[in-house]
Design an enzyme around this catalytic site. Structure first.
Site, PDB file in Angstrom:
ATOM      1  CB  SER A   6      -8.054   0.851   6.177  1.00 62.23           C
ATOM      2  OG  SER A   6      -8.760   1.642   5.681  1.00 62.23           O
TER       3      SER A   6
ATOM      4  CB  SER B 267      -8.257   3.231   3.147  1.00 62.10           C
ATOM      5  OG  SER B 267      -6.541   2.924   4.313  1.00 62.10           O
TER       6      SER B 267
ATOM      7  CE  LYS C 127      -3.735   1.858   2.680  1.00 60.36           C
ATOM      8  NZ  LYS C 127      -4.657   1.972   4.027  1.00 60.36           N
TER       9      LYS C 127
END
Lengths: 495, 488, 96
Positions: A182, A158, A83
């Site tokens: 997330s 997210s 990420k």
């Protein structure tokens, strides 16, 4: 027709076994992953940056060592995605934000440093909600990511880019971050395994902070076994993170096969309340039956203060964020506004231009909640609620080894459906947030699809540092369910 | 300042002390003054995204040391907080500091003013991190004139201790005494270089003036930018006078922050704030609480050196010295150790004290060197005191020997021999010189005989000169008198 | 619970330039979100200690031993403006 799966579709432990037996090479695996990116990422849009050349070099290095007879680690040669809130030296790291467009960290986050040392092969940095603030990845300032199961739906967030990348075979596994769900929520929405360990088990060093006391590094994998492997590889004490827990990385794979017989599993009554879609409720109900049939002792559980978790979270997280994001001021790195009049003007406009709506909204909430005259009523009281939620967990874990709920009240929703309604978006995380407030480990494991064919995630939550029990139950469930459905996108590609 | 008028001055002091640890507060960059800009920096002290602070154990130990020396209680649990405000010298735009749960609370520092001891309360001692350094090119130093500014973060993250006094200080003189004592204490503790000119001790003051005996404080003014003990004293004198005059004239005072302008010798108001500062303190989530083990605290307490105040009391008691000399000798570890070593080597304490505070201090001052940097040793001093005391050399000879030792470091015995400083106490040898002097100075001799006895001093001087300073002056005078009164 | 929020003041504290449209939107959204958040006040918790750390720890220190610094060029690499080996910023108008 044989197995339609490419090497990049296999779980990591199978790839590792093949590499160990000389059946295929890390080079082939990484090429398969890069080819998949080439084939599907134009539609899925998981990545902000693809590091193809470095990946090839690293795979070649792994192959050299393999051919030389070295015993490889369990992560060597396995294509990994990170990420884009995890700092990578020499590789742009943007947090999905314009304010960090082009920012290249001068150091590596600890999780990646450990994987790198063990021969892991990074294929790219994945898209996310700006500074990990969001539940759909639509808050990325670059582009949204699409759910491989339905390109018109969100992948969750997210860490949506990481979830979608693993679901679509672009990476075999990935790291994300989980501040309020997330990792687990996008894992559920994309039909992969998402694991958030105990707070402090994995170092936060180099995890670009959203809300420091809630931020966790977590894993996206195809199987629970891979989650155990990846977590063991990145976990353990880090002297650079004062909140990291003492002790070496745990061997989480060791107890994976012990089954659920005799485990006391509490089904959270809140998980079947208002706002939970019928398709989700049905799959979770079946999962409970399956676990009972496997020998688990099922009971009813509750977190009495669950109704306040969202409120507490939406004070604590923005408050910490308002301070964590103060450093983006145009002085040392990142975006700077043009033609500033003076330093205040420069900082103010830099931040006004560089941050998106959701980030601004949370900075405003957090600044307000900490400001003179409001601290006690908001932030101070939220911290007390946090204590109450921790006590709720302690109480529940007095009777149960694990707590069970849906990961998310809904399956993947449409792109754009909730972007104008922050409160509706925030409700996506209602089942995942409590574990962040308490720091307890939790996993989302696929438990089938709803009537529209979209994946549903089952969340199992354990006691502090009891990852072993969480993983062991999730593994038993996963093996028994034997769910192998793949996103239509991949079936179409293979066909 | 007049102390018998209707008003009294109330001063509280906030001192920031840079600790002399090897590395910074929260990262391993060197804590070192004077490196090229932005070379002692890393992702942590530059505030790069994702980096995290880990507290330096030595800095915590030093802060506890300071707290214990000031008689504070070491809090069983204390927290770091974030103090949020934007300024380009602060890489994270928050400062890691301490707020409502500081490491040390409630101590005191005894200071001497006019021979009286005053006890100044210490509110708290807490730990925090320093900021970077801003330069404003192309100006005379007035920030408002600068077109732009440049930031060097070498200092960012250096460990700082903030020592906050109670508003117990009543005059600029007391403030100076407090700072002098604090500085000596910190030096004795070995926790800081305490060099004000390098910014390792910085001081802000809160000043107000109120009716004598009033319980409430007057309007409080904060003064910043005082970078020496002398400038603190000057700024406080100026500010005290300004506030008293305003009160006398009935001009209202405003609560504000003022800047000390060293060159102009006055305090000036800072640009008025658009809005009050709101630091939005909250517990630093990246750093777990400090809960110092009592055994660790006791270990630190046991390692505390003798502090200047304790040493002063001991010196006064043990050596029977006047207070002014006690202050000088006990004021620093360096001077105290030197003195005590000389005494241990046999020097008479009062004589040794005189030599150190007068002649030796004069030489050091004249050559601008520290005691530790001079060639004079306690052994020199002990020999000097002994030889003068025995009458082997005169005090003038002693001074000459000290100067020689200061310049070359040779032993006093050697210097005395080489330079022939041994006093001539031989009646026959000295008698010959006396006879010559009387023969060459018939005038003064006659004056003496006619009753002008004062002239004897001149004649003794002549004998000393002729003997190259080696004559025993007492013996010379006795011989002169004898010859003048009986000879004639 | 109705929530009053001075958007301009909070934006100034946070050093955030907001457009008129953004201010208008935030004036609508923030009171909603904050009044939901204010529910934390409904829980009687006077005797409950606050929790700032998910998993309690204390006394985590590093030894006072030097670590490698960044090379100067790496430290300055991302700077929008550099002069004389320092980070250049526009003129500073406020003292603090």
């Amino acid at each position: 027709m044989g197995d339609p799966r490419e090497p990049c579709d296999l779980p990591a432990h199978e790839i590792a076994a093949r590499l160990a037996s000389g059946e295929g090479s890390a080079g082939q695996v990484v090429e398969s992953s890069l080819a998949r990116i080439e084939a599907v990422d134009g539609r899925v849009r998981s990545f902000l940056a693809v590091t193809a050349e470095q990946a090839r070099q690293r795979a070649a290095e792994v192959d050299r060592r393999r051919v030389a007879g070295e015993t490889l680690s369990a992560v060597a040669g396995i294509p990994l995605a990170l990420k884009d809130v995890l700092a990578t030296r020499g590789i742009p790291t943007t947090c999905g934000s314009q304010i960090l467009r082009g920012y290249v960290p001068p150091y590596d986050c600890t999780a990646w440093a450990r994987l790198q040392a063990a021969g892991s092969v990074l294929v790219g940095k994945t898209n996310c909600d700006e500074f990990a603030m969001g539940s759909s990845t639509e808050n990325s300032s670059f582009h949204p990511t699409h759910n491989p199961w339905d390109l018109d739906a969100v992948p969750g967030g997210s860490s949506g880019g990481s979830a979608a990348a693993v679901a679509s075979g672009q990476a075999v596994w990935a790291l994300g971050t989980d501040t309020g769900g997330s990792v687990r929520q996008p894992a559920a929405l994309c039909g992969v395994v998402g694991m958030k360990p105990t707070y402090g088990l994995v170092s936060r060093y180099g995890l670009i902070a959203f809300a420091s006391s809630l931020d966790h590094v977590g894993t996206f994998t195809r199987t629970v076994r891979d989650a155990a492997t990846l977590l063991s590889a990145i976990g353990g004490h880090d002297p650079r993170d004062a909140t990291s827990l003492p002790g070496p990385p745990p061997d989480l794979a060791a107890t994976l096969e012990e089954g659920v017989r005799g485990l006391r599993i509490g089904v959270l009554e809140e998980g079947f309340g208002e706002g939970v879609e019928p398709g989700v409720r049905d799959r979770i109900g079946e999962a409970v039956d399956r676990l009972a049939a496997l020998g688990a002792e099922i009971g009813e559980a509750t977190l009495p203060h669950a109704g306040y978790t969202l409120s507490a979270y939406y004070l604590i997280a923005p408050a910490e964020a308002s301070s964590n994001l103060a450093r983006y001021d145009g002085v040392r790195y990142g975006h700077r506004a043009d033609d500033p009049r003076d330093v205040v003007d420069m900082m103010t406009r830099t931040r006004g231009e560089g941050f998106g709506d959701e980030v601004k909204r949370r900075i405003m909430i957090g600044t307000y909640a900490l400001s003179a005259g409001y601290y006690d009523a908001y932030y101070g009281q939220a911290q007390k609620v946090r204590t109450l939620i921790i006590r709720d967990y302690e109480e529940a874990f007095g009777s149960f080894d694990l707590l069970l709920s849906p990961t998310s009240p809904t399956t993947a929703f449409r792109l754009g459906e909730r972007t104008d309604d922050p409160m509706a978006m925030y409700l996506s995380d209602v089942f995942t947030i409590p574990a962040n407030l308490a720091g307890v480990p939790a996993i989302s494991v696929p438990c089938g699809v709803d009537e529209r064919g979209l994946p549903v995630g089952l969340q199992l939550t354990g006691k502090v540092l009891d990852e072993a029990t969480v993983l062991r139950a999730a593994h038993a469930f996963e093996q028994d369910l034997g769910w192998t459905t793949r996103p239509p996108l991949l079936e179409a590609a293979a066909g | 300042m007049a102390s018998n008028d209707a008003h009294e001055t109330v001063i509280g002091l906030e001192c920031h002390v840079e600790l002399s640890t090897a590395t910074k507060m929260f990262c391993g960059c060197p804590n070192e003054f004077g490196a090229p800009p932005n070379t002692h920096v890393c992702e942590v002290c530059l505030g790069h995204p994702g980096s995290l602070p880990v507290p330096n154990r030595k800095a915590v130990e030093y802060a506890i040391r300071i707290g214990l020396a000031l008689g504070c209680e070491i809090a069983p649990r204390s927290l770091f907080h974030r103090k949020n405000y934007f300024y380009p010298d602060m890489p994270k735009n928050y400062q890691i500091s301490q707020y409502d749960l500081p490491l040390c609370v409630g101590g005191h520092l005894d200071v001497e003013v006019d021979g009286r001891t005053r006890r100044i309360g210490i509110t708290r001692v807490h730990l925090e991190e320093d900021t970077g350094k801003t330069v404003h090119p192309g100006t005379t130093g007035r920030i408002a004139e600068a077109e732009y500014a440049l930031e060097d973060y070498n200092r960012a993250g250096v460990p700082l201790v903030e020592i906050v006094s109670e508003p117990d200080v009543r005059s600029a003189e007391e403030a100076r005494a407090y700072l002098t004592e604090l500085r000596a204490t910190l030096l004795a503790l070995g926790v800081s270089d305490v060099r004000m000119e390098e910014g390792s001790l910085r001081c802000d003051a809160n000043v107000s003036v109120r009716s004598r005996g009033a319980a409430e404080l007057g309007t409080k003014v904060e003064i910043k930018n005082m970078n020496s003990i002398r400038s603190v004293e000057r700024a406080l004198l100026f500010e005290e006078e300004r506030q008293r005059r305003a009160l006398a004239e009935g001009t209202p005072l405003v609560q504000e922050t003022r800047h000390w302008d060293e060159d102009a010798g006055r305090t000036l108001p800072l640009r008025s704030k658009e809005y009050a500062f709101d630091y939005r303190y909250f517990p630093e989530p990246d750093i777990p609480p400090l809960e110092p083990d009592p055994a660790w605290i006791e270990e630190i307490r046991a390692s505390l050196p003798e502090l200047p105040a304790e040493r002063r009391a001991r010196f006064a008691e043990a050596f029977d010295l006047p207070p002014a000399q006690v202050r000088v000798l006990a004021g620093s570890t360096e001077w105290a150790d030197f003195f005590e070593e000389a005494v241990r080597l046999g020097a008479d304490p009062r004589a040794a004290a005189n030599w150190m505070t007068q002649d030796l201090a004069g030489l050091l001052n004249q050559h601008r060197v520290e005691l530790s940097g001079s060639k004079v040793t306690p052994a020199h001093l002990a020999d000097l005191v002994r030889l003068v005391g025995e009458g082997t050399i005169s005090s003038a000879g002693g001074k000459a020997a000290l100067e020689e030792a200061f310049a070359k470091g040779a032993s006093v015995e050697q210097i005395v021999e080489e330079r022939g400083l041994r006093q001539v106490s031989d009646v026959a040898a000295l008698g010959a010189i006396v006879d010559e002097v009387l023969a060459e100075n018939p005038g003064p001799a006659e004056q003496f005989r006619s009753g002008k006895e004062g002239v004897i001093g001149f004649l003794v001087g002549q004998v000393m000169r002729r003997s190259g300073g080696a004559a025993n002056p007492k013996l010379a005078q006795d011989l002169l008198r004898e010859r003048l009164l009986t000879g004639g | 619970m109705p929530v009053e929020i001075d958007i301009e003041h909070v934006a100034r504290l946070a050093r955030l330039a907001l457009t008129g449209e953004e201010k208008e939107r935030l004036s609508r959204q923030l009171p909603d979100i904050l009044s939901h958040a204010a529910k934390v006040g409904e829980v009687a918790a006077e005797d409950v200690p606050p929790t700032a750390y998910a998993v309690p720890r204390s006394n985590v220190f590093r030894a006072d031993e030097p670590d490698e610094c960044l090379p100067h060029d790496a430290a300055m690499a991302g700077a929008p403006e550099v002069e004389d080996h320092r980070f250049r910023v526009p003129r500073i108008v406020e003292m603090e």
